[in-house]
Design a protein around this motif. Sequence first.
Motif, mmCIF file in Angstrom:
data_model
loop_
_atom_site.group_PDB
_atom_site.id
_atom_site.type_symbol
_atom_site.label_atom_id
_atom_site.label_comp_id
_atom_site.label_asym_id
_atom_site.label_seq_id
_atom_site.Cartn_x
_atom_site.Cartn_y
_atom_site.Cartn_z
ATOM 1 N N LYS A 180 10.813 3.513 1.331
ATOM 2 C CA LYS A 180 11.371 4.788 0.896
ATOM 3 C C LYS A 180 12.217 4.604 -0.354
ATOM 4 C CE LYS A 180 15.335 6.185 2.301
ATOM 5 N NZ LYS A 180 16.492 6.783 2.957
ATOM 6 N N LEU A 181 13.127 3.602 -0.302
ATOM 7 C CA LEU A 181 14.048 3.424 -1.420
ATOM 8 C C LEU A 181 13.305 3.122 -2.701
ATOM 9 C CD1 LEU A 181 16.847 2.990 -2.540
ATOM 10 C CD2 LEU A 181 16.729 0.646 -1.804
ATOM 11 N N TYR A 182 12.425 2.122 -2.661
ATOM 12 C CA TYR A 182 11.753 1.716 -3.885
ATOM 13 C C TYR A 182 10.790 2.788 -4.347
ATOM 14 C CZ TYR A 182 10.104 -1.504 -7.383
ATOM 15 O OH TYR A 182 9.816 -2.091 -8.571
ATOM 16 N N GLY A 183 10.081 3.400 -3.397
ATOM 17 C CA GLY A 183 9.091 4.403 -3.767
ATOM 18 C C GLY A 183 9.733 5.615 -4.412
ATOM 19 N N VAL A 184 10.869 6.061 -3.861
ATOM 20 C CA VAL A 184 11.479 7.265 -4.403
ATOM 21 C C VAL A 184 12.210 6.964 -5.705
ATOM 22 C CG1 VAL A 184 13.248 8.979 -3.977
ATOM 23 C CG2 VAL A 184 11.654 8.417 -2.193
ATOM 24 N N ALA A 185 12.880 5.807 -5.765
ATOM 25 C CA ALA A 185 13.713 5.541 -6.946
ATOM 26 C C ALA A 185 12.909 5.040 -8.132
ATOM 27 C CB ALA A 185 14.799 4.530 -6.578
ATOM 28 N N PHE A 186 11.936 4.162 -7.879
ATOM 29 C CA PHE A 186 11.298 3.478 -9.010
ATOM 30 C C PHE A 186 9.905 3.978 -9.328
ATOM 31 C CE2 PHE A 186 13.931 0.036 -10.458
ATOM 32 C CZ PHE A 186 14.884 -0.057 -9.480
ATOM 33 N N LEU A 187 9.255 4.637 -8.371
ATOM 34 C CA LEU A 187 7.847 4.974 -8.579
ATOM 35 C C LEU A 187 7.678 6.479 -8.681
ATOM 36 C CD1 LEU A 187 6.386 2.553 -5.935
ATOM 37 C CD2 LEU A 187 6.605 2.179 -8.353
ATOM 38 N N GLY A 188 6.504 6.877 -9.095
ATOM 39 C CA GLY A 188 6.211 8.308 -9.186
ATOM 40 C C GLY A 188 6.805 8.908 -10.447
ATOM 41 N N ARG A 189 7.081 10.214 -10.353
ATOM 42 C CA ARG A 189 7.652 10.908 -11.510
ATOM 43 C C ARG A 189 9.166 10.949 -11.406
ATOM 44 N NH1 ARG A 189 3.269 14.446 -12.964
ATOM 45 N NH2 ARG A 189 1.829 14.231 -11.228
ATOM 46 N N PRO A 190 9.871 10.982 -12.558
ATOM 47 C CA PRO A 190 11.325 11.111 -12.521
ATOM 48 C C PRO A 190 11.722 12.495 -12.010
ATOM 49 C CG PRO A 190 10.570 10.573 -14.732
ATOM 50 C CD PRO A 190 9.367 10.887 -13.925
ATOM 51 N N ARG A 191 12.729 12.499 -11.128
ATOM 52 C CA ARG A 191 13.128 13.767 -10.543
ATOM 53 C C ARG A 191 14.327 14.389 -11.262
ATOM 54 N NH1 ARG A 191 11.418 10.438 -6.809
ATOM 55 N NH2 ARG A 191 9.953 11.105 -5.222
ATOM 56 N N GLY A 192 14.809 13.750 -12.307
ATOM 57 C CA GLY A 192 15.963 14.289 -13.018
ATOM 58 C C GLY A 192 15.881 13.921 -14.486
ATOM 59 N N ILE A 193 16.688 14.624 -15.293
ATOM 60 C CA ILE A 193 16.642 14.355 -16.746
ATOM 61 C C ILE A 193 17.117 12.944 -17.038
ATOM 62 C CG2 ILE A 193 17.479 15.104 -18.979
ATOM 63 C CD1 ILE A 193 15.791 17.146 -17.833
ATOM 64 N N GLU A 194 18.207 12.544 -16.370
ATOM 65 C CA GLU A 194 18.773 11.225 -16.635
ATOM 66 C C GLU A 194 17.764 10.132 -16.354
ATOM 67 O OE1 GLU A 194 21.537 10.641 -17.908
ATOM 68 O OE2 GLU A 194 22.882 12.305 -17.530
ATOM 69 N N ALA A 195 17.040 10.295 -15.237
ATOM 70 C CA ALA A 195 16.068 9.266 -14.886
ATOM 71 C C ALA A 195 14.956 9.212 -15.919
ATOM 72 C CB ALA A 195 15.510 9.542 -13.507
ATOM 73 N N GLU A 196 14.648 10.367 -16.509
ATOM 74 C CA GLU A 196 13.549 10.372 -17.461
ATOM 75 C C GLU A 196 13.912 9.614 -18.721
ATOM 76 O OE1 GLU A 196 12.052 14.324 -17.395
ATOM 77 O OE2 GLU A 196 10.865 13.930 -19.205
ATOM 78 N N LEU B 156 0.837 -1.202 0.000
ATOM 79 C CA LEU B 156 0.000 0.000 0.000
ATOM 80 C C LEU B 156 0.871 1.251 0.000
ATOM 81 C CD1 LEU B 156 -2.910 0.883 0.027
ATOM 82 C CD2 LEU B 156 -2.800 0.977 2.504
ATOM 83 N N MET B 157 1.969 1.223 0.785
ATOM 84 C CA MET B 157 2.869 2.389 0.794
ATOM 85 C C MET B 157 3.467 2.607 -0.589
ATOM 86 S SD MET B 157 4.907 2.674 4.358
ATOM 87 C CE MET B 157 5.412 1.050 4.793
ATOM 88 N N LEU B 158 3.850 1.518 -1.260
ATOM 89 C CA LEU B 158 4.400 1.673 -2.599
ATOM 90 C C LEU B 158 3.361 2.235 -3.557
ATOM 91 C CD1 LEU B 158 6.613 -1.469 -3.141
ATOM 92 C CD2 LEU B 158 7.284 0.822 -2.526
ATOM 93 N N GLY B 159 2.129 1.709 -3.455
ATOM 94 C CA GLY B 159 1.081 2.212 -4.333
ATOM 95 C C GLY B 159 0.839 3.686 -4.112
ATOM 96 N N ALA B 160 0.933 4.121 -2.820
ATOM 97 C CA ALA B 160 0.727 5.533 -2.525
ATOM 98 C C ALA B 160 1.807 6.374 -3.202
ATOM 99 C CB ALA B 160 0.768 5.754 -1.020
ATOM 100 N N MET B 161 3.064 5.899 -3.144
ATOM 101 C CA MET B 161 4.124 6.715 -3.724
ATOM 102 C C MET B 161 4.069 6.689 -5.246
ATOM 103 S SD MET B 161 7.238 6.356 -1.148
ATOM 104 C CE MET B 161 7.776 7.921 -1.719
ATOM 105 N N ASP B 162 3.388 5.700 -5.807
ATOM 106 C CA ASP B 162 3.311 5.635 -7.256
ATOM 107 C C ASP B 162 2.365 6.685 -7.811
ATOM 108 O OD1 ASP B 162 2.890 2.855 -9.591
ATOM 109 O OD2 ASP B 162 4.212 4.586 -9.571
ATOM 110 N N GLY B 163 1.538 7.274 -6.961
ATOM 111 C CA GLY B 163 0.582 8.248 -7.466
ATOM 112 C C GLY B 163 1.235 9.517 -7.983
ATOM 113 N N GLY B 164 2.431 9.809 -7.470
ATOM 114 C CA GLY B 164 3.141 10.975 -7.965
ATOM 115 C C GLY B 164 2.705 12.288 -7.367
#
Lengths: 312, 220, 598
Positions: C389-405, A111-119
Amino acid sequence: MKFAVNVIEALLIVAIAPLVRGVIARVKARIQNRRGASVLRPYADLLKLFRKEDLVPDTASALFRFAPVVLFAVTVTAAAFVPVLHPSALLGVSGDFIVLVYLLAAGRFFLMLGAMDGGSSFGGMGASREALVSTLAEAPLFLGLTSVAILAHTVRLSGIVEFSVRQNPFQLSAVHVLAFGALALVAIAETGRIPVDNPTTHLELTMIHEAMVLEYSGPSLALIEWASAVKLTLIMALLVGVFVPWGMATSNSLLGLAFALLAFLFKFAVLAIVIAMIESSLAKLRMYLVPDFLGVASALAILAVVFTALMR
Amino acid sequence: MGLIGLAVAKALASSAVFLFVTVLMMASAKRISTCIVLFGLQSAVMAAQIVALAYAGKLLEAYAIAALVVVVKIVAIPYALFRIVRDLKAPHDTASSTTVAQSVFIMAGLILLSFFAVAPYAKTLRIDENMLASAVALVLSGAFLMVSRKKALMQVIGLLVLENGIFLAALTTTFGMPLVIEIGISFDLLMGVFLMGLFVFRIRDTFEHLDVSKLRRLRG
Amino acid sequence: MDLTQLTPFPFALTVDRMSALFLLLICAVGTLVVLFSISYVERHYSGPKADWMWVLLPLFLLSMVLVVTASTAFAFLFGWELMTVFSAGLILIDGDSERRRHNIFIYLLMMHVGTAAVIASFFLFLPHANSLNFASMRAAVAIMPMGVRNAIFLLSFIGFGTKAGIVPLHLWLPKAHPIAPSPVSALMSAVMLKTAIYAFVRFTFDFLGGGPSWWGYLVLAAGAVSGVLGVLYAIAEHDLKRLLAYHSVENIGIIYLGLGAALVFNANNAPIWATLALTAALLHTLNHALFKSLLFLGAGAISDAAHTIDIEELGGLLKRMPVTGVVFLVACCSIIGLPLFNGFVSEWLMFRSFIAGAELSNISAAVILPLMAGVLALIGGLAVSCFAKLYGVAFLGRPRGIEAEHATEVAIPMQAAMALLAAACVTIGVMPGVVLPPLIAVTQELLHSSSPPEPALSISRTLPLVAGCVIVLIIAISGLRRIKRITPTWACGLPGLNSRMQYSSTAFSKPLRKVFARVYKPDRTVEIEYVNRPYFPKSVTYHSVRTTSFENSLYRPAVDAIVAMATRLRRLQTGNVQVYLLYIFLALVALLVFMRFA
């Protein structure tokens, strides 16, 4: 026959989970001098959500829709470990309470991962706060269950429940009282009720669990809400089974099981009313006071473990 | 003895556990009135113990002591304390120097210490180890309350809990003190509480607060 | 295999059950790392650097093989020193700037301090054993007095502990592992630390045959402190490799918890539970080798694709590198200890042995061992937060840098190596019956016990059942018809979302860092630049530095004391030839006197 009863027990927990939520909400409404929604409202909510579309953010990956599935699957599997009607459960195996705690942790992780995937910022905020609360709640949860397991000289939940059934209800055992204190505090933290988290808040800055599911909608949200209700029900069933198990059937007779079902519903109703009263009378703690709250739980749990050796 | 009698007997057997619970709850209490209520509960448990002893040993004196305890410690002193709290019109929090978690940890450590301290005596004196340990725990927790709470009223309550512990220890080891001594102690306590009540008002009027950590004019 | 005829010192190799286990570990992980390196080296190094890489890498593996198969002290120490030398060489390939040389120096220094302790513990066998091969050392223990055995235990604990990286001897780990090339980091973290565990187990259980309870308590304490502090330091990191290095410290701590429990059970005459605890520790060793190498190889893949290992610059990599993302997720789940992955099996076995500790008749053991279960639970909880924290910041969400994009998937050999490691993790996690019976055989041989512990067998039956339930449910629910529609992120209707609005790694860990502030002791400076008056700041700079507290409280005083002593001894070096001749003359006189009176 026993297998059939165990399956029914597991399905019972999953099926009445939304009802438990409805009862708590209704009692809270009555305390607040409102009429409140019907106790069957959560079922209507789930049905509505299942029929809607799933809105997925464009930045999200496949994990976003996978996480609620995993959460629901592990929570339902965890529900199969808890004895309800008689002191044995569908997946009652040796060392099962360790598996149960880690299954719940797995659901929380996804669930925490899914939350962070929302962006969005809210997902990260919810995940970060949930990380704080759950990290500090793991140790007292384990130590509390360990202390009653040591006292019962067994590592199965069914064994622990059988031991409690054999106890005299009027003779308090120090280990059980301390473990109950610790596990009650941890239960509040794990299920996200007041005073740790407000499950009905609409202010993002006060959310912990709600902030994690802010981006979810449709069937994914339904799965998450249902899993959260199942988690609440199974923790309540765990507390009831370990600490006040009298009324459980000791044989497989139909009469015994029917009586056990009535006793179970009665105890759950009382527990739901108690939860509603606690939620209506306390204020939510400031977030950095939650570690203090869980520190009390840790102290009680450590004391419970030490007492198992002292009370021998 | 009947079902109720059996239940009562079992409940009394676990009174040590109940006292531990009140000790831990006092450590985590945030309001003075909670502490007063908990003190009343502790005294009630002890009165029940005395009545059970009196019933078992058929001692009429013990009934008188129990009545004394009920009147002084469950009615008079809590009533006096509640009145003081109400008339002071001051904030009701316990003003602790430690956080709740730290208090509970320290209290848990004190409970364990009391078990360790009591272990050799319990075997030789042939008494209930749990009751004596709970008595020592009450003494230690009363002392801890006096040390860690900054309000003058909390110091009084700490003293009362400490005296409770001493009384319980005497009860456990000698099966009751002579009636005269018990009457004397109870009246001492009552006088102490009333005098403290007077002093508390004087302190508040002179210094405008009740924080004992600030009462340091006596420094050398 | 005896090579004594070829070498001036006794040099022989034997393979018994435990050596076989570690040999399997080294070779399996080593093969997959080499597979990974095929394309990694090709893309990152050229010319002489690549050649040196391919020379030193196999030699490094060979030195580790030598350590675990040696059966004489000389062979063992030869391999031990070679490991350090070759790994330092491999680190140097990546560059030799001032800072890197400083870190390598600290690495070599601490390794040699540890080796000195190890050599001392070998020498303590000498008066009682007639030669320094393992068989005669084992026999010599029976006639040794208790004081010598205690001394051997303490010296080997310190010596091997330095190599393994327990707190407070871990200082070299976060300095050396991050600056190495990724395949080398994987080997160092996953395999080299395990040779230290091998050596410690060989010394404590095989030679010394266990000892009094306080040995176990010491090891438990070291394990608990390393586990908790390792993961706490990891939470505060945002350099991916330093974070993983601190997690190695944490996992070594967990292994030491298992070893300590085994020692306590051994001292209390409970051979079945000792077998269980030791099996748990060895299984965790194997598991850690698998998932830590996978994590470091994943870090190598990330640095290959996004050219940075600072996770504050990453994000959204799962969509762009699906295979790497999935196997990295498997590794994260394994290291946290979630059910269905291999970390859970070893942690479950450890919990089970701690709970069994409450049955012992010794009161202090009956209290301390269950409390260690609480410590293990705390470590597990902290690890969940750190990897979320590690997986969420590194792999998920939006890219935070040009290289990652612009990151793309890595080469096929790299993917294959990582996928095989991930498959191994999942296999052990779902069907622990594959590895548990051989491991139980290893520990039974070490502890000379006969019956296998029952919980180990029961978990082999239970986990496939639980796994089956979860997988069936997942498949059933995924099969439900759910329509999906892609929309922009809602975020309560906030417009103009960009990647900087997401939670960063520092922000995610802030609540935990605040709660455990006493561990971190941050050093904060805030500089504000004003325009004219203090009401209108032009810029605000916030600088926060964490020093791991041991550097100031333990190492600095020790180093200062040694330097002070050395300065005083310097006065012996007068530079005058006659004084040196005087020293030789005095030594000769003293030797004659000593021979007369000895």
